[in-house]
Design a protein around this motif. Structure first.
Motif, short mmCIF file in Angstrom:
data_model
loop_
_atom_site.label_atom_id
_atom_site.label_comp_id
_atom_site.label_asym_id
_atom_site.label_seq_id
_atom_site.Cartn_x
_atom_site.Cartn_y
_atom_site.Cartn_z
N HIS A 119 -1.20 -9.62 13.02
CA HIS A 119 -0.68 -9.52 11.62
C HIS A 119 0.66 -9.27 11.19
CE1 HIS A 119 -3.58 -5.57 9.92
NE2 HIS A 119 -3.24 -5.55 11.62
N VAL A 120 1.49 -9.88 12.24
CA VAL A 120 2.82 -10.44 12.62
C VAL A 120 2.99 -12.28 11.55
CG1 VAL A 120 4.26 -11.45 14.26
CG2 VAL A 120 4.02 -8.99 14.44
N SER A 121 2.14 -12.95 12.32
CA SER A 121 1.52 -13.90 11.61
C SER A 121 1.26 -13.68 10.02
CB SER A 121 0.12 -14.77 12.30
OG SER A 121 0.60 -16.23 12.23
N LEU A 139 2.86 -4.27 2.91
CA LEU A 139 3.02 -2.32 3.45
C LEU A 139 2.05 -2.40 4.78
CD1 LEU A 139 4.33 -0.17 3.93
CD2 LEU A 139 2.66 0.60 1.87
N GLY A 140 0.34 -2.89 4.38
CA GLY A 140 -0.47 -2.85 5.27
C GLY A 140 -0.05 -4.00 6.38
N HIS A 141 0.35 -4.05 7.09
CA HIS A 141 1.27 -5.30 7.77
C HIS A 141 1.68 -4.35 8.70
CE1 HIS A 141 -2.09 -8.87 7.51
NE2 HIS A 141 -0.49 -8.94 6.15
N VAL A 142 3.20 -4.17 7.74
CA VAL A 142 3.82 -3.34 8.45
C VAL A 142 3.96 -1.30 9.02
CG1 VAL A 142 6.33 -1.88 7.11
CG2 VAL A 142 5.63 -4.22 6.75
N LYS A 143 2.59 -1.32 7.93
CA LYS A 143 2.36 -0.13 9.20
C LYS A 143 1.63 -0.43 10.52
CE LYS A 143 1.71 3.26 5.23
NZ LYS A 143 0.46 3.81 4.03
N PHE A 144 0.62 -2.01 10.67
CA PHE A 144 0.06 -1.71 11.55
C PHE A 144 0.80 -1.78 12.37
CE2 PHE A 144 -1.95 -4.14 15.11
CZ PHE A 144 -3.08 -3.46 14.92
N ILE A 145 1.87 -3.17 12.39
CA ILE A 145 2.77 -3.25 13.04
C ILE A 145 4.33 -2.00 13.70
CG2 ILE A 145 5.33 -4.62 13.18
CD1 ILE A 145 4.12 -6.39 11.54
#
Length: 390
Positions: free
Chosen positions: A126-128, A161-167
């Motif tokens: 997700h970070v990548s 937004l999906g990546h940010v929510k996971f992080i």
């Protein structure tokens, strides 16, 4: 049974309706449900190795010998830190059997490894992906000091937004499971202590903690300055947040985080900052929690990227908008409808004043130490180690 999401209002409803049971209601279930939670891992990290590797000073960050610079806090207010050299990531920010319920054999134990994995394992990916999306659009900044990502043509904001929510969910888990934050977490969720999800596996793990090695528990309590009762309440609270079985789509933690984005009393702003030459600190508390216009979380995403995520109370935002733009009070509800549950994101590139401010915040919030990919820390005074002074 559908457990709903873990918020002050919805969790109260679950407790009343039987989705979560208080300690005195728990019945002993079939212990075979514990088999999936048996694991040999003893050195248990409260900030994962994957996250630390994203801040590593080593050329090969995936190596078993990957290292990170370690700094002790000398003065958190000024702030001043002391370089203590490099430390190997595999042994850093972890503790022996911190998240173990009980031993099941010479090497095996019941622990949280399976419950942490859904958030830990996908984190680097997700970070990548998030950094790749940022790198694709940062060239559009040109001479602008910042860019509003939601308004950017061709930018997949929902994916971002999906990546940010996971992080954000992962980082919140780090805050919940951080042993330096035990008392703070217990105070924040005092209403929900000594309860279990109404699921056989959750019941079994809840009860298994009573068989934890007493000397092992005493050493943990002494190290982090908590009582046996506080430690056990904390472990069981983590279980309440993180337990999932094969029939669950998400944990209570996932629902808890998502609720902030859909609750009508909040609007959300995501501040993303990336840097080419200097590096961000990683604190031993995992994240830094604060409050601005609402709950605010500062997160180290990688050595060259930080995110601050704020859930602002709509009423506070409304007052500011009406005051700044001279709107009449009669349009308050119309503006509220537009603001409520809204999510915006702002990107800045190479704002080193911002990085210095973030590094200051990390030092002030740390329990004992901070970590970095470089021996010099922007915006913070670094003293030489005792070995270097000699």
């Amino acid at each position: 049974m559908n457990q709903g999401t873990l918020t002050p209002s919805s969790l109260g409803a679950i407790i009343r309706n039987g989705g979560i049971l208080p300690l005195f209601c728990i019945q002993r279930p079939d212990v075979t449900s514990l088999d999936d939670f048996i694991n040999p891992t003893a050195n248990q990290h409260f900030v994962s190795r994957s996250e630390q590797r994203l801040n590593s000073c080593s050329k090969d960050t995936k190596s078993k010998k990957a290292e990170i610079y370690r700094f002790s806090i000398v003065d958190s207010k000024k702030p001043i830190i002391r370089l203590e050299g490099k430390t190997q990531i595999w042994r850093n920010l972890g503790f022996q059997d911190l998240f173990t319920f009980m031993r099941t054999g010479e090497k095996d134990r019941l622990n949280f490894e399976r419950l942490f994995e859904p958030h830990e394992a996908p984190y680097p990916e997700h970070v990548s992906s998030l950094l790749a999306m940022i790198n694709e659009v940062r060239g559009r900044l040109d001479k602008q000091p910042k860019i509003h990502l939601k308004d950017l043509e061709g930018f997949d904001f929902e994916r971002f937004l999906g990546h940010v929510k996971f992080i954000y969910t992962y980082k919140t888990m780090n805050w919940l499971r951080n042993p330096y934050k035990i008392k703070e977490v217990l105070k924040r969720f005092d209403t929900f202590l000594d309860h279990s999800l109404d699921k056989p596996g959750a019941h079994s793990l809840y009860l298994a903690l009573a068989k934890k090695n007493s000397s092992e528990e005493a050493y943990i309590c002494k190290t982090y300055g908590v009582s046996s009762k506080e430690y056990q309440q904390w472990i069981r609270l983590l279980l309440l947040f993180l337990y999932v079985d094969r029939y669950d789509d998400e944990s209570q933690l996932d629902g808890f985080i998502n609720e902030f984005f859909i609750a009508p009393e909040f609007s959300t702003t995501i501040f993303v900052a990336v840097f080419d030459e200097r590096c961000a600190l990683l604190t031993d508390t995992g994240v830094v929690k604060d409050s601005g216009n609402g709950p605010l979380t500062y997160m180290n995403v990688s050595k060259n990227c930080i995110v601050a995520l704020e859930h602002a109370f709509v009423d506070i935002t409304l007052d500011r908008v009406i005051r700044e733009y001279g709107f009449d009070e009669s349009v308050r509800e119309q503006i509220r409808t537009r603001i409520a549950t809204g999510v915006n994101a702002v990107l800045t590139v190479n704002s080193y004043e911002l990085l210095g401010g973030y590094n200051n915040i990390c030092v002030k919030a740390a329990a004992l130490e901070v970590f970095c990919a470089t021996p010099d820390v922007h915006g913070v005074q670094v003293l030489k180690s005792e070995q270097e002074r000699k």
